[in-house]
Design a protein around this motif. Structure first.
Motif, PDB file in Angstrom:
ATOM      1  N   ASN A   1      30.494  57.193  60.485  1.00 23.83           N
ATOM      2  CA  ASN A   1      31.439  57.554  61.548  1.00 23.83           C
ATOM      3  C   ASN A   1      32.797  56.902  61.308  1.00 23.83           C
ATOM      4  OD1 ASN A   1      30.904  54.886  62.050  1.00 23.83           O
ATOM      5  ND2 ASN A   1      30.198  55.169  64.165  1.00 23.83           N
ATOM      6  N   LYS A   2      33.043  56.494  60.057  1.00 31.09           N
ATOM      7  CA  LYS A   2      34.235  55.707  59.742  1.00 31.09           C
ATOM      8  C   LYS A   2      35.423  56.551  59.275  1.00 31.09           C
ATOM      9  CE  LYS A   2      31.622  51.565  58.481  1.00 31.09           C
ATOM     10  NZ  LYS A   2      31.341  50.567  57.404  1.00 31.09           N
ATOM     11  N   ILE A   3      35.187  57.777  58.880  1.00 31.62           N
ATOM     12  CA  ILE A   3      36.274  58.610  58.339  1.00 31.62           C
ATOM     13  C   ILE A   3      37.141  59.112  59.487  1.00 31.62           C
ATOM     14  CG2 ILE A   3      36.820  60.676  57.020  1.00 31.62           C
ATOM     15  CD1 ILE A   3      34.099  60.349  55.623  1.00 31.62           C
ATOM     16  N   SER A   4      38.438  58.917  59.374  1.00 34.69           N
ATOM     17  CA  SER A   4      39.360  59.266  60.458  1.00 34.69           C
ATOM     18  C   SER A   4      39.739  60.743  60.412  1.00 34.69           C
ATOM     19  CB  SER A   4      40.628  58.419  60.365  1.00 34.69           C
ATOM     20  OG  SER A   4      41.413  58.830  59.245  1.00 34.69           O
ATOM     21  N   SER A   5      40.404  61.181  61.468  1.00 29.31           N
ATOM     22  CA  SER A   5      40.885  62.565  61.546  1.00 29.31           C
ATOM     23  C   SER A   5      41.855  62.863  60.416  1.00 29.31           C
ATOM     24  CB  SER A   5      41.563  62.813  62.893  1.00 29.31           C
ATOM     25  OG  SER A   5      40.659  62.675  63.957  1.00 29.31           O
ATOM     26  N   PHE A   6      42.807  61.947  60.199  1.00 31.68           N
ATOM     27  CA  PHE A   6      43.824  62.203  59.177  1.00 31.68           C
ATOM     28  C   PHE A   6      43.219  62.171  57.779  1.00 31.68           C
ATOM     29  CE2 PHE A   6      47.581  61.091  56.548  1.00 31.68           C
ATOM     30  CZ  PHE A   6      48.361  62.197  56.859  1.00 31.68           C
ATOM     31  N   GLN A   7      42.262  61.288  57.539  1.00 30.39           N
ATOM     32  CA  GLN A   7      41.591  61.250  56.238  1.00 30.39           C
ATOM     33  C   GLN A   7      40.812  62.535  55.986  1.00 30.39           C
ATOM     34  OE1 GLN A   7      39.314  57.636  56.645  1.00 30.39           O
ATOM     35  NE2 GLN A   7      41.157  56.356  56.649  1.00 30.39           N
ATOM     36  N   SER A   8      40.194  63.073  57.015  1.00 26.12           N
ATOM     37  CA  SER A   8      39.445  64.331  56.886  1.00 26.12           C
ATOM     38  C   SER A   8      40.381  65.488  56.592  1.00 26.12           C
ATOM     39  CB  SER A   8      38.659  64.604  58.177  1.00 26.12           C
ATOM     40  OG  SER A   8      37.814  63.532  58.503  1.00 26.12           O
ATOM     41  N   LEU A   9      41.494  65.549  57.323  1.00 26.29           N
ATOM     42  CA  LEU A   9      42.463  66.625  57.095  1.00 26.29           C
ATOM     43  C   LEU A   9      43.094  66.496  55.715  1.00 26.29           C
ATOM     44  CD1 LEU A   9      43.983  69.086  58.149  1.00 26.29           C
ATOM     45  CD2 LEU A   9      45.609  67.523  59.255  1.00 26.29           C
ATOM     46  N   SER A  10      43.395  65.268  55.297  1.00 27.26           N
ATOM     47  CA  SER A  10      43.972  65.047  53.960  1.00 27.26           C
ATOM     48  C   SER A  10      43.020  65.519  52.877  1.00 27.26           C
ATOM     49  CB  SER A  10      44.293  63.560  53.762  1.00 27.26           C
ATOM     50  OG  SER A  10      45.258  63.114  54.689  1.00 27.26           O
ATOM     51  N   ALA A  11      41.734  65.250  53.048  1.00 29.37           N
ATOM     52  CA  ALA A  11      40.734  65.701  52.071  1.00 29.37           C
ATOM     53  C   ALA A  11      40.688  67.224  52.022  1.00 29.37           C
ATOM     54  CB  ALA A  11      39.361  65.141  52.439  1.00 29.37           C
ATOM     55  N   HIS A  12      40.743  67.865  53.172  1.00 30.52           N
ATOM     56  CA  HIS A  12      40.736  69.330  53.241  1.00 30.52           C
ATOM     57  C   HIS A  12      41.947  69.909  52.500  1.00 30.52           C
ATOM     58  CE1 HIS A  12      39.965  73.304  54.862  1.00 30.52           C
ATOM     59  NE2 HIS A  12      41.148  73.333  55.435  1.00 30.52           N
ATOM     60  N   VAL A  13      43.099  69.298  52.698  1.00 26.22           N
ATOM     61  CA  VAL A  13      44.327  69.773  52.045  1.00 26.22           C
ATOM     62  C   VAL A  13      44.269  69.511  50.544  1.00 26.22           C
ATOM     63  CG1 VAL A  13      46.825  69.374  51.879  1.00 26.22           C
ATOM     64  CG2 VAL A  13      45.727  69.521  54.135  1.00 26.22           C
ATOM     65  N   TRP A  14      43.819  68.333  50.148  1.00 19.65           N
ATOM     66  CA  TRP A  14      43.723  67.988  48.722  1.00 19.65           C
ATOM     67  C   TRP A  14      42.818  68.971  47.987  1.00 19.65           C
ATOM     68  CZ3 TRP A  14      40.930  62.915  46.763  1.00 19.65           C
ATOM     69  CH2 TRP A  14      41.160  62.758  45.382  1.00 19.65           C
TER      70      TRP A  14
ATOM     71  N   ILE B   1      39.232  58.963  50.044  1.00 17.59           N
ATOM     72  CA  ILE B   1      40.501  58.614  50.689  1.00 17.59           C
ATOM     73  C   ILE B   1      40.297  57.435  51.633  1.00 17.59           C
ATOM     74  CG2 ILE B   1      42.298  59.447  52.258  1.00 17.59           C
ATOM     75  CD1 ILE B   1      41.853  62.254  51.090  1.00 17.59           C
ATOM     76  N   HIS B   2      39.193  57.451  52.375  1.00  8.71           N
ATOM     77  CA  HIS B   2      38.882  56.360  53.308  1.00  8.71           C
ATOM     78  C   HIS B   2      38.801  55.022  52.573  1.00  8.71           C
ATOM     79  CE1 HIS B   2      36.941  54.138  56.560  1.00  8.71           C
ATOM     80  NE2 HIS B   2      36.034  53.749  55.671  1.00  8.71           N
ATOM     81  N   VAL B   3      38.118  55.007  51.452  1.00  4.80           N
ATOM     82  CA  VAL B   3      37.961  53.763  50.681  1.00  4.80           C
ATOM     83  C   VAL B   3      39.317  53.272  50.191  1.00  4.80           C
ATOM     84  CG1 VAL B   3      37.020  52.779  48.557  1.00  4.80           C
ATOM     85  CG2 VAL B   3      35.579  54.209  50.023  1.00  4.80           C
ATOM     86  N   ALA B   4      40.151  54.187  49.692  1.00  8.83           N
ATOM     87  CA  ALA B   4      41.470  53.793  49.198  1.00  8.83           C
ATOM     88  C   ALA B   4      42.320  53.176  50.304  1.00  8.83           C
ATOM     89  CB  ALA B   4      42.182  55.008  48.603  1.00  8.83           C
ATOM     90  N   VAL B   5      42.228  53.740  51.495  1.00 11.58           N
ATOM     91  CA  VAL B   5      43.015  53.232  52.622  1.00 11.58           C
ATOM     92  C   VAL B   5      42.488  51.885  53.102  1.00 11.58           C
ATOM     93  CG1 VAL B   5      43.662  53.654  55.035  1.00 11.58           C
ATOM     94  CG2 VAL B   5      43.773  55.520  53.375  1.00 11.58           C
ATOM     95  N   THR B   6      41.181  51.759  53.272  1.00 14.43           N
ATOM     96  CA  THR B   6      40.617  50.521  53.822  1.00 14.43           C
ATOM     97  C   THR B   6      40.721  49.350  52.846  1.00 14.43           C
ATOM     98  OG1 THR B   6      38.407  51.242  53.110  1.00 14.43           O
ATOM     99  CG2 THR B   6      39.037  51.693  55.387  1.00 14.43           C
ATOM    100  N   LYS B   7      40.762  49.630  51.555  1.00 16.64           N
ATOM    101  CA  LYS B   7      40.918  48.556  50.570  1.00 16.64           C
ATOM    102  C   LYS B   7      42.307  47.933  50.617  1.00 16.64           C
ATOM    103  CE  LYS B   7      39.695  49.009  46.334  1.00 16.64           C
ATOM    104  NZ  LYS B   7      39.524  49.615  44.977  1.00 16.64           N
ATOM    105  N   HIS B   8      43.251  48.656  51.213  1.00 11.03           N
ATOM    106  CA  HIS B   8      44.629  48.164  51.241  1.00 11.03           C
ATOM    107  C   HIS B   8      44.790  47.176  52.406  1.00 11.03           C
ATOM    108  CE1 HIS B   8      48.769  48.389  49.907  1.00 11.03           C
ATOM    109  NE2 HIS B   8      49.168  48.513  51.159  1.00 11.03           N
ATOM    110  N   ASP B   9      44.332  45.956  52.191  1.00 12.10           N
ATOM    111  CA  ASP B   9      44.378  44.934  53.231  1.00 12.10           C
ATOM    112  C   ASP B   9      45.423  43.876  52.889  1.00 12.10           C
ATOM    113  OD1 ASP B   9      43.220  43.584  51.111  1.00 12.10           O
ATOM    114  OD2 ASP B   9      41.251  43.360  52.068  1.00 12.10           O
ATOM    115  N   ASP B  10      45.445  42.810  53.661  1.00 17.35           N
ATOM    116  CA  ASP B  10      46.448  41.755  53.482  1.00 17.35           C
ATOM    117  C   ASP B  10      46.446  41.206  52.058  1.00 17.35           C
ATOM    118  OD1 ASP B  10      48.311  39.587  54.760  1.00 17.35           O
ATOM    119  OD2 ASP B  10      46.726  38.422  53.775  1.00 17.35           O
ATOM    120  N   LEU B  11      45.258  40.972  51.518  1.00 16.76           N
ATOM    121  CA  LEU B  11      45.163  40.412  50.166  1.00 16.76           C
ATOM    122  C   LEU B  11      45.746  41.369  49.140  1.00 16.76           C
ATOM    123  CD1 LEU B  11      44.159  38.127  48.364  1.00 16.76           C
ATOM    124  CD2 LEU B  11      41.930  39.284  48.257  1.00 16.76           C
TER     125      LEU B  11
END
Length: 470
Positions: A267-280, A344-354
């Motif tokens: 349940n972690k994939i966001s609306s924008f990540q889902s739409l981005s995947a559809h467009v990609w 896409i979700h993994v790429a976004v969530t990996k982008h943290d403070d570190l």
């Protein structure tokens, strides 16, 4: 009508902050995020309004109020009234850029123009009409040009039955979050005028935060290892593209999100990540790439909430990075939506403070200036930029709610997808997609893609009632 109409510039002036800028704020330093935008175009976004009927001296009153409220807004967002300055030395090579915000600068440019077309001419066109680019000043200017050009230029274009307010803002000074924070404040000041507030002091709800972020031990002046801007500045000339809006209702997006999460059992994939995947996936399919061709989806992410401690949302400057998900065309098209959305979700969530701090330190060791000629593959990449979270339709300038949000020439490339808040709100989105003509035609014929799209023209059908108001 559309092909023969030309924007006519009627008048031009410069607007300075209403109150003097304190000496302590005279210099605005640039961060790694700011400087990396040297070769990119200015941000160009604007709002289209219906003109009220039968208001005597309407445009003169509007222009006067816009100018006065802009001068008040510039006092709070004072870097926009400045100019770029460079300090350099030859041995060792050093090139440092900052913003001179002193009171002697001319300020922001303000243009009044006219165009003999209607709101409907723009909104009911299948593709974005080419004349829309003429609704913005500083087309083709890159951010480094702010040494001689204004850092903010506002163009107010009067149509037959409407008004377009377009801003071109230097990306050194701010990103999309900063742009819309400024625009929201300008609108807030405009609306407050004449409502019992002091003519020269209108309170604002969100003060910009001007302390730019540097990692410990660096700044506030960053020295680039160059002798001349020719060593790091380049210009990108896009090919001829079709630009078209596609509207997605909140219900359509919710279905994509549910599908992606169901397929990934999460349940972690966001609306924008889902739409981005559809467009990609859809653009990759339209390009008819071979299965082994590598593809990528770049997504712009806001660094502010990812920092520890987080930067204020009112942080005025550029604080954005792009993250990239990669796959072969075969992986995208032979697997389901969920797998692509998860990438896409993994790429976004990996982008943290570190990760942010590591990338900044790496940049300081070897500066990289973003260059669409080198850092984007127009044959196989998709770039998701801007955000539907920005408050676009909440801006009013005495003409009611805008009937459209449009962008200009800036940073358009084959595979560029600009996200906007949907007109009706509630989680709906508009995507402005730029593609070569043959790929756009293939996308329009893709039933899988178009089944999620609720409007088959540009913008007008989703707000047809608005065109008939007044």
């Amino acid at each position: 009508m559309m092909t023969s109409s030309i924007v006519q510039h009627v008048s031009e002036c410069f607007i300075k902050p209403l109150h003097p800028i304190p000496d302590s704020n005279r210099i605005c330093h640039l961060t790694t995020w700011d400087i990396s935008m040297s070769s990119m175009n200015y941000i160009q976004k604007g709002l289209l309004f219906k003109k009220p009927n039968s208001q005597q001296d309407f445009i003169d009153n509007l222009l006067n109020k816009l100018k006065h409220s802009l001068s008040l807004a510039l006092f709070h967002f004072y870097p926009l009234s400045g100019r770029l300055v460079t300090q350099k030395s030859q041995d060792p090579p050093s090139y440092s850029i900052f913003v001179d915000c002193s009171n002697g600068n001319p300020g922001a440019r303000f243009i009044y123009a006219t165009l003999d077309i209607t709101v409907s001419d723009i909104l009911t066109s299948i593709d974005v009409p080419p004349v829309v680019k003429s609704l913005f000043d500083l087309n083709k200017a890159i951010n480094h040009d702010g040494h001689t050009l204004p850092l903010l230029s506002v163009q107010v274009t009067e149509l037959v039955d409407g008004v377009f307010i377009g801003c071109s803002m230097n990306h050194y000074i701010g990103d999309g979050t900063s742009y819309w924070n400024f625009f929201n404040t300008w609108s807030e000041i405009f609306q407050a005028q004449g409502q019992g507030h002091d003519h020269e002091n209108v309170p604002i709800s969100r003060q910009p935060f001007h302390n730019r972020w540097f990692p410990e031990g660096y700044g506030p002046l960053i020295n680039l290892p160059f002798k001349h801007y020719d060593e790091f500045v380049s210009r990108f000339e896009p090919p001829k593209l079709r630009e078209r809006f596609f509207h997605f209702t909140s219900e359509s997006i919710a279905e994509l999100k549910a599908k992606a999460n169901r397929e990934c059992k999460t349940n972690k994939i966001s609306s924008f990540q889902s739409l981005s995947a559809h467009v990609w996936r859809s653009i990759t399919r339209a390009r008819h790439l071979t299965n082994d061709r590598k593809t990528s989806c770049m997504v712009a992410v806001n660094n502010r909430p990812r920092m520890k401690p987080p930067l204020p949302e009112e942080y005025f400057g550029t604080s954005v990075d792009t993250v990239t998900a990669e796959a072969t065309a075969g992986e995208l098209l032979e697997n389901d939506l969920g797998l692509v959305a998860w990438k896409i979700h993994v790429a976004v969530t990996k982008h943290d403070d570190l990760e942010i701090r590591k990338s900044v330190e790496k940049w300081l060791e070897s500066p990289v200036i973003l260059d669409l000629n080198r850092h984007f593959d127009p044959l196989s990449s998709v770039a998701m930029i801007s955000s539907p979270r920005f408050n676009m339709y909440g801006n009013e300038f005495g003409m009611g709610k805008a009937v459209g949000v449009l962008s200009g020439y800036a940073n358009k490339c084959d595979g560029n997808v600009t996200a906007y808040e949907g007109y009706e709100g509630g989680g709906s989105m508009d995507l402005e997609i730029s593609l070569s003509s043959n790929v756009m035609t293939e996308l329009e014929l893709d039933e899988n893609f178009m089944n999620a799209v609720s409007v088959n023209n540009m913008l007008g059908a989703s707000r047809g009632h608005t065109l008939n108001e007044n």
